[in-house]
Design a protein around this motif. Structure first.
Motif, PDB file in Angstrom:
ATOM      1  N   ILE A 407      -0.431   8.073   9.906  1.00 56.95           N
ATOM      2  CA  ILE A 407      -0.447   6.776   9.218  1.00 56.95           C
ATOM      3  C   ILE A 407       0.049   6.984   7.789  1.00 56.95           C
ATOM      4  CG2 ILE A 407      -1.926   4.914   8.364  1.00 56.95           C
ATOM      5  CD1 ILE A 407      -1.721   4.825  11.352  1.00 56.95           C
ATOM      6  N   ARG A 408       0.881   6.104   7.320  1.00 52.14           N
ATOM      7  CA  ARG A 408       1.436   6.216   5.966  1.00 52.14           C
ATOM      8  C   ARG A 408       0.311   6.325   4.928  1.00 52.14           C
ATOM      9  NH1 ARG A 408       6.257   3.350   3.431  1.00 52.14           N
ATOM     10  NH2 ARG A 408       6.540   2.400   5.495  1.00 52.14           N
ATOM     11  N   TYR A 409       0.466   7.240   4.008  1.00 50.58           N
ATOM     12  CA  TYR A 409      -0.518   7.457   2.940  1.00 50.58           C
ATOM     13  C   TYR A 409       0.009   6.863   1.640  1.00 50.58           C
ATOM     14  CZ  TYR A 409      -3.576   9.982  -0.327  1.00 50.58           C
ATOM     15  OH  TYR A 409      -4.465  10.309  -1.308  1.00 50.58           O
ATOM     16  N   MET A 410      -0.882   6.393   0.791  1.00 55.42           N
ATOM     17  CA  MET A 410      -0.501   5.920  -0.538  1.00 55.42           C
ATOM     18  C   MET A 410      -1.405   6.592  -1.568  1.00 55.42           C
ATOM     19  SD  MET A 410       0.214   1.832   0.037  1.00 55.42           S
ATOM     20  CE  MET A 410       0.644   1.547  -1.692  1.00 55.42           C
ATOM     21  N   ALA A 411      -0.797   7.171  -2.582  1.00 60.90           N
ATOM     22  CA  ALA A 411      -1.531   7.868  -3.625  1.00 60.90           C
ATOM     23  C   ALA A 411      -1.529   7.057  -4.912  1.00 60.90           C
ATOM     24  CB  ALA A 411      -0.907   9.235  -3.884  1.00 60.90           C
ATOM     25  N   ARG A 412      -2.528   7.305  -5.735  1.00 58.64           N
ATOM     26  CA  ARG A 412      -2.603   6.629  -7.024  1.00 58.64           C
ATOM     27  C   ARG A 412      -1.371   6.927  -7.884  1.00 58.64           C
ATOM     28  NH1 ARG A 412      -7.526   5.827 -11.230  1.00 58.64           N
ATOM     29  NH2 ARG A 412      -6.283   5.498 -13.114  1.00 58.64           N
ATOM     30  N   SER A 413      -0.860   8.141  -7.776  1.00 61.78           N
ATOM     31  CA  SER A 413       0.312   8.519  -8.577  1.00 61.78           C
ATOM     32  C   SER A 413       1.505   7.615  -8.287  1.00 61.78           C
ATOM     33  CB  SER A 413       0.678   9.974  -8.302  1.00 61.78           C
ATOM     34  OG  SER A 413       0.943  10.172  -6.915  1.00 61.78           O
ATOM     35  N   GLY A 414       1.614   7.138  -7.042  1.00 62.79           N
ATOM     36  CA  GLY A 414       2.697   6.216  -6.697  1.00 62.79           C
ATOM     37  C   GLY A 414       2.567   4.897  -7.435  1.00 62.79           C
ATOM     38  N   ALA A 415       1.342   4.390  -7.528  1.00 64.20           N
ATOM     39  CA  ALA A 415       1.108   3.147  -8.272  1.00 64.20           C
ATOM     40  C   ALA A 415       1.428   3.331  -9.742  1.00 64.20           C
ATOM     41  CB  ALA A 415      -0.335   2.696  -8.078  1.00 64.20           C
ATOM     42  N   GLU A 416       1.034   4.466 -10.286  1.00 63.40           N
ATOM     43  CA  GLU A 416       1.244   4.705 -11.718  1.00 63.40           C
ATOM     44  C   GLU A 416       2.717   4.809 -12.075  1.00 63.40           C
ATOM     45  OE1 GLU A 416      -1.172   8.164 -12.073  1.00 63.40           O
ATOM     46  OE2 GLU A 416      -2.944   7.038 -12.707  1.00 63.40           O
ATOM     47  N   LYS A 417       3.554   5.148 -11.100  1.00 62.71           N
ATOM     48  CA  LYS A 417       4.990   5.203 -11.344  1.00 62.71           C
ATOM     49  C   LYS A 417       5.635   3.822 -11.319  1.00 62.71           C
ATOM     50  CE  LYS A 417       5.548   9.824  -9.319  1.00 62.71           C
ATOM     51  NZ  LYS A 417       6.109  10.584  -8.166  1.00 62.71           N
ATOM     52  N   LYS A 418       4.956   2.868 -10.663  1.00 63.39           N
ATOM     53  CA  LYS A 418       5.535   1.537 -10.486  1.00 63.39           C
ATOM     54  C   LYS A 418       5.141   0.558 -11.583  1.00 63.39           C
ATOM     55  CE  LYS A 418       6.067   1.781  -5.453  1.00 63.39           C
ATOM     56  NZ  LYS A 418       7.529   1.629  -5.477  1.00 63.39           N
ATOM     57  N   PHE A 419       3.952   0.713 -12.160  1.00 63.29           N
ATOM     58  CA  PHE A 419       3.510  -0.238 -13.180  1.00 63.29           C
ATOM     59  C   PHE A 419       2.499   0.425 -14.097  1.00 63.29           C
ATOM     60  CE2 PHE A 419       0.728  -0.758  -9.521  1.00 63.29           C
ATOM     61  CZ  PHE A 419      -0.538  -0.808 -10.078  1.00 63.29           C
ATOM     62  N   ASP A 420       2.111  -0.272 -15.138  1.00 62.84           N
ATOM     63  CA  ASP A 420       1.159   0.229 -16.120  1.00 62.84           C
ATOM     64  C   ASP A 420      -0.249   0.109 -15.544  1.00 62.84           C
ATOM     65  OD1 ASP A 420      -0.469   0.798 -18.276  1.00 62.84           O
ATOM     66  OD2 ASP A 420       0.753  -0.299 -19.717  1.00 62.84           O
ATOM     67  N   ALA A 421      -0.694   1.145 -14.852  1.00 63.51           N
ATOM     68  CA  ALA A 421      -1.989   1.103 -14.186  1.00 63.51           C
ATOM     69  C   ALA A 421      -3.134   0.955 -15.175  1.00 63.51           C
ATOM     70  CB  ALA A 421      -2.178   2.363 -13.339  1.00 63.51           C
ATOM     71  N   GLU A 422      -3.022   1.610 -16.324  1.00 71.22           N
ATOM     72  CA  GLU A 422      -4.087   1.517 -17.328  1.00 71.22           C
ATOM     73  C   GLU A 422      -4.252   0.094 -17.838  1.00 71.22           C
ATOM     74  OE1 GLU A 422      -6.381   3.734 -18.543  1.00 71.22           O
ATOM     75  OE2 GLU A 422      -5.735   4.861 -16.782  1.00 71.22           O
ATOM     76  N   LYS A 423      -3.158  -0.583 -18.026  1.00 68.69           N
ATOM     77  CA  LYS A 423      -3.215  -1.980 -18.475  1.00 68.69           C
ATOM     78  C   LYS A 423      -3.867  -2.857 -17.411  1.00 68.69           C
ATOM     79  CE  LYS A 423      -0.183  -5.812 -19.836  1.00 68.69           C
ATOM     80  NZ  LYS A 423       1.246  -6.226 -20.023  1.00 68.69           N
ATOM     81  N   TYR A 424      -3.472  -2.638 -16.172  1.00 70.27           N
ATOM     82  CA  TYR A 424      -4.043  -3.412 -15.065  1.00 70.27           C
ATOM     83  C   TYR A 424      -5.546  -3.171 -14.966  1.00 70.27           C
ATOM     84  CZ  TYR A 424      -5.046  -4.658 -10.176  1.00 70.27           C
ATOM     85  OH  TYR A 424      -5.591  -5.175  -9.031  1.00 70.27           O
ATOM     86  N   ILE A 425      -5.955  -1.918 -15.045  1.00 65.72           N
ATOM     87  CA  ILE A 425      -7.381  -1.582 -14.959  1.00 65.72           C
ATOM     88  C   ILE A 425      -8.158  -2.265 -16.087  1.00 65.72           C
ATOM     89  CG2 ILE A 425      -9.063   0.296 -15.136  1.00 65.72           C
ATOM     90  CD1 ILE A 425      -6.830   2.108 -13.869  1.00 65.72           C
ATOM     91  N   ALA A 426      -7.630  -2.176 -17.300  1.00 68.73           N
ATOM     92  CA  ALA A 426      -8.306  -2.789 -18.444  1.00 68.73           C
ATOM     93  C   ALA A 426      -8.445  -4.300 -18.262  1.00 68.73           C
ATOM     94  CB  ALA A 426      -7.537  -2.476 -19.727  1.00 68.73           C
ATOM     95  N   GLN A 427      -7.403  -4.946 -17.743  1.00 66.68           N
ATOM     96  CA  GLN A 427      -7.438  -6.395 -17.532  1.00 66.68           C
ATOM     97  C   GLN A 427      -8.491  -6.787 -16.504  1.00 66.68           C
ATOM     98  OE1 GLN A 427      -3.346  -7.084 -16.448  1.00 66.68           O
ATOM     99  NE2 GLN A 427      -2.763  -7.691 -18.536  1.00 66.68           N
ATOM    100  N   MET A 428      -8.561  -6.043 -15.402  1.00 68.80           N
ATOM    101  CA  MET A 428      -9.494  -6.419 -14.342  1.00 68.80           C
ATOM    102  C   MET A 428     -10.944  -6.109 -14.716  1.00 68.80           C
ATOM    103  SD  MET A 428      -7.615  -7.941 -12.321  1.00 68.80           S
ATOM    104  CE  MET A 428      -6.312  -8.266 -13.511  1.00 68.80           C
TER     105      MET A 428
END
Length: 446
Positions: A407-428
């Motif tokens: 089954i396809r795996y998704m890692a946090r590092s992939g998300a961090e390459k696509k957008f500002d994960a820290e900003k998203y986390i802070a907003q939520m």
């Protein structure tokens, strides 16, 4: 009479158009009958509040077309009784592939003393034209496009030739009233309404216009950026039928943006959305683990006994109590905003598989949370997304790894390459009023 259920709008509604055209041919008035009930599958206060917000637009837009609108609610919700009261000659309904709604239509057809026609009003290509379940976007895409010339056309929105006048004494609720339509109902009131969305066709049209003018051009580069307003945010409105796919697709086609951006967005709103609806229409196991492909069941079975270094209970997941603050942020967005960016939904579901004691528990947890908190939950898109993430629906085998197998795996590092994960986390976290830095202290089961 138009029996309104899934397509809750009086604008660009193919089912309502058929009702008006039939009424005009018969030289009769046309009326919409809308009667919310407390036993709609998995619905709670959040869902009913959004539904109620859309009622004024339905009534006002119907009146502009000389169509009647009668609002009732449980326990005065009987379709059969209303048909007898107004001496209906014909009933038009909108189709819904969900199993409970299908059963309601079948029961109504047996009890009604007049014909019941149904129209697949919330797709571009009616599901029945495809004949069977389609197994991938690449398969359904050309089959959908083959019908676009005939079916991807503007809705006519005809006016009723005979204006509706309610008979004296006909019972109906005041749709202009501010009272809660759920008053006295035994429903789940723990999931509160949200401020992030307001229901109704006019709000949906406003969001669509704003997206086409300001967001569509950059959609190909931004649609995976969860921390940006890179999407149209129309999924709750499509789910409740406050806006239809014809309206969305044609607005995109008329825009003066690059073809690449149009095609990218239309592939999401037509191909992937109608692939999900097709799955629910033809697969009765659509909200269960069993809807997955054979290769996915095989690989998950082979890895069922793999050690889970970290396990969380469904309650811990619901409370966003994991070590991963990005996943927590997505869960907090679901709980407090009733929505989640599509990329994060994929990551969210795959982590549930990784952290649950079995694929079955993971699937049940994902469906439960999806149905409870999302405004656009209880929907083919939600079930198809969970199936893609956990049991490989519409996907293919990937490189094997523990727990997931192929089954396809998704890692946090992939998300961090696509957008500002820290900003998203802070907003939520701010949205939820939650302090960061304490998540690793949450209890974990090993």
């Amino acid at each position: 009479m138009y029996w309104m259920q899934r397509a809750q709008r009086a604008f660009d509604n193919p089912a309502l158009d058929v009702a008006v055209q039939a009424a005009n041919a018969l030289k009769l008035p046309c009326v919409i009958f809308f009667a919310p009930v407390p036993f709609y599958p998995h619905a709670n206060l959040r869902h009913y509040a959004f539904l109620q917000q859309g009622i004024p637009d339905i009534a006002e837009m119907a009146e502009e077309r000389d169509i009647g609108f009668v609002l009732r609610r449980f326990p005065e919700h009987s379709l059969i009784k209303f048909c007898d009261e107004v001496k209906a000659a014909l009933v038009i309904g909108d189709e819904n592939p969900m199993r409970e709604l299908r059963e309601w239509r079948e029961i109504a057809a047996k009890k009604l003393r007049v014909p019941l026609w149904t129209v697949d009003a919330d797709v571009i290509v009616p599901s029945k034209l495809l004949g069977k379940e389609q197994y991938a976007a690449r398969i359904i895409r050309p089959r959908l496009k083959a019908h676009f010339k005939e079916l991807l056309v503007p809705c006519e929105n005809p006016r009723a030739h005979v204006k509706w006048h309610a008979a004296r004494g006909l019972q109906q609720l005041d749709w202009r009233g501010t009272e809660d339509i759920t008053e006295g109902w035994e429903i789940d009131r723990s999931v509160k309404p949200v401020d992030s969305f307001h229901g109704g066709t006019r709000e949906a049209l406003r969001l669509l216009d704003e997206f086409v003018k300001h967001g569509l051009t950059r959609y190909p580069e931004r649609h995976n950026q969860a921390d940006e307003n890179g999407t149209a945010r129309l999924s709750p409105y499509l789910h409740f039928g406050h806006i239809g796919p014809h309206t969305v697709a044609l607005a995109v086609e008329k825009s003066k943006v690059p073809r690449e951006a149009k095609d990218d967005f239309l592939d999401q709103v037509i191909t992937w959305r109608e692939l999900a609806i097709n799955m629910v229409h033809f697969n009765p196991l659509y909200d269960t683990l069993e809807c997955g492909e054979n290769w996915a069941h095989k690989t998950l079975g082979e890895h069922a006994k793999d050690p889970r270094p970290i396990q969380y209970t469904p309650k811990q997941l619901e409370a966003a109590e994991t070590y991963d603050d990005l996943w927590n942020a997505a869960q907090l967005q679901m709980v407090h905003a009733g929505w989640m960016h599509n990329y994060m939904r994929m990551y969210w579901a795959k982590k549930i598989l990784e952290w649950s004691k079995s694929p079955q528990v993971a699937y049940n947890t994902a469906v439960y949370l999806n149905d409870k908190y999302f405004l656009d939950g209880r929907d083919p898109n939600g079930y198809a997304g969970i199936a893609w993430a956990i049991v490989g629906k519409f996907d293919r085998p990937w490189f094997p790894r523990p727990i997931f197998g192929t089954i396809r795996y998704m890692a946090r590092s992939g998300a961090e390459k696509k957008f500002d994960a820290e900003k998203y986390i802070a907003q939520m976290y701010a949205l939820a009023g939650r302090e960061r830095g304490k998540d690793k202290e949450a209890p974990m089961l090993f």
